[in-house]
Design an enzyme around this catalytic site. Structure first.
Site, mmCIF file in Angstrom:
data_model
loop_
_atom_site.group_PDB
_atom_site.id
_atom_site.type_symbol
_atom_site.label_atom_id
_atom_site.label_comp_id
_atom_site.label_asym_id
_atom_site.label_seq_id
_atom_site.Cartn_x
_atom_site.Cartn_y
_atom_site.Cartn_z
ATOM 1 N N SER A 60 16.194 59.824 10.579
ATOM 2 C CA SER A 60 16.169 61.205 10.075
ATOM 3 C C SER A 60 16.583 61.199 8.607
ATOM 4 C CB SER A 60 17.130 62.092 10.868
ATOM 5 O OG SER A 60 16.709 62.210 12.212
ATOM 6 N N SER A 79 28.321 56.550 10.341
ATOM 7 C CA SER A 79 27.697 57.868 10.312
ATOM 8 C C SER A 79 27.510 58.359 8.892
ATOM 9 C CB SER A 79 28.564 58.860 11.092
ATOM 10 O OG SER A 79 28.159 60.177 10.872
ATOM 11 N N LYS A 80 26.390 59.053 8.660
ATOM 12 C CA LYS A 80 26.185 59.708 7.364
ATOM 13 C C LYS A 80 27.225 60.804 7.166
ATOM 14 C CE LYS A 80 21.205 59.180 8.034
ATOM 15 N NZ LYS A 80 19.986 59.932 8.378
ATOM 16 N N ARG A 81 27.562 61.477 8.271
ATOM 17 C CA ARG A 81 28.521 62.576 8.167
ATOM 18 C C ARG A 81 29.879 62.098 7.653
ATOM 19 N NH1 ARG A 81 27.167 67.302 10.963
ATOM 20 N NH2 ARG A 81 25.296 67.181 12.242
ATOM 21 N N ALA A 139 30.225 59.777 5.540
ATOM 22 C CA ALA A 139 29.996 59.189 4.218
ATOM 23 C C ALA A 139 30.205 57.683 4.204
ATOM 24 C CB ALA A 139 30.892 59.875 3.181
#
Length: 281
Positions: free
Chosen positions: A11, A253-255, A257
């Site tokens: 995504s 996770s991208k969340r 960072a």
């Protein structure tokens, strides 16, 4: 195995990180081992978080890692009408309903810390009059798949849902129980498909024979088995790989960072360095 077709489906909500590299390496390795193909699919259903620059970054990162794909890239945002057609088919069979309860409202009814998406939430349609009143006031809603209706449609088959898993020892059949996820969301008022619907639709459309995914998606495969049974879609063989965990023991996770591949590249890292960092211990 010339009919081996798998896919990598990130995504574009941020840059790829080491966790994505682990998944990509597993996907391409499985395809190479079988002499098969890898399709690249961009899962950009969430138009509020997905950005063109992140999609461009995905293509750049994969090319830098030395990974190439077969055929054109499938971008899910280009196919909303197809997902709408699938949703309409489910609605016509009485398998989905509008749910006006928000995620926050559902969370408030659960024990502290419980995940609303894994709490087995089930509901039922409102009366036609009450639903019409909500819609007249432009209320937000989600289209949920009714587990009760699905079980009635499938009959005895609902008690024997399963999927095929490829392991080191061969292929085994695994029982699939979607009840943990309750009446899952398949779309929202302003979004014509959720991950579950778009993913299963595209796997069937693209002739995906094998899905290589992380262990974090093992449980939700039961939901996909249910959708495949209801829609008459072919079922791929699934293969699950271990996750790469951060120092806190949680998956990257991208969340959070977590450091991106682009940042490692800017520091002078090579694709070989990335492979070494992501290799199983």
């Amino acid at each position: 195995m010339p009919d081996y077709i798998t896919r990598f489906a990130p995504s574009p909500t941020g840059r790829l990180h080491l966790g994505h590299a682990v998944s990509a390496f597993n996907v391409w390795a499985a395809a190479a081992e079988a002499g098969g193909k890898v399709y690249l699919r961009i899962e950009d259903i969430d138009q509020t978080r997905c950005r063109p620059e992140y999609e461009a970054g995905i293509l750049e990162d994969l090319s830098w890692l030395g990974l190439s794909w077969d055929g054109p890239v499938r971008r899910q945002s280009d196919h909303f009408a197809e997902y709408r057609t699938a949703l309409d088919a489910l609605q016509a069979r009485g398998l989905i309903y509008r749910c006006f309860r928000t995620r926050r409202e559902i969370a408030a009814s659960l024990p502290a810390g419980a995940d609303p998406d894994e709490a087995g939430f089930v509901s039922r349609p409102l009366s036609p009059l009450e639903e019409a009143q909500r819609l007249a006031h432009n209320a937000a809603f989600a289209w949920r798949l009714s587990l009760e209706a699905a079980r009635k449609v499938l009959g005895p088959r609902s008690e024997s849902l399963s999927y095929l898993e490829q392991t080191a020892g061969g292929i085994r059949r695994v029982p699939a129980d979607p009840s943990r996820f309750g009446d899952v969301v398949l779309a929202r008022k302003d979004t014509p498909a959720s991950y579950h619907l778009a993913c299963c639709h595209d796997d069937a459309l693209q002739g995906i024979s094998h899905v290589v995914r992380g262990e974090d998606l093992r449980a939700v495969t039961a939901v996909h088995a249910l959708l495949q049974a209801l829609m008459g879609w072919p079922q791929p063989v699934y293969r699950f790989h271990p996750l790469l965990l951060g120092p806190d023991g949680k998956k990257l996770s991208k969340r959070n960072a977590d450091k991106s591949l682009a940042e490692y590249r800017a520091e002078g890292m090579t694709p070989e360095d990335i492979r070494a960092m992501t290799a199983p211990a």
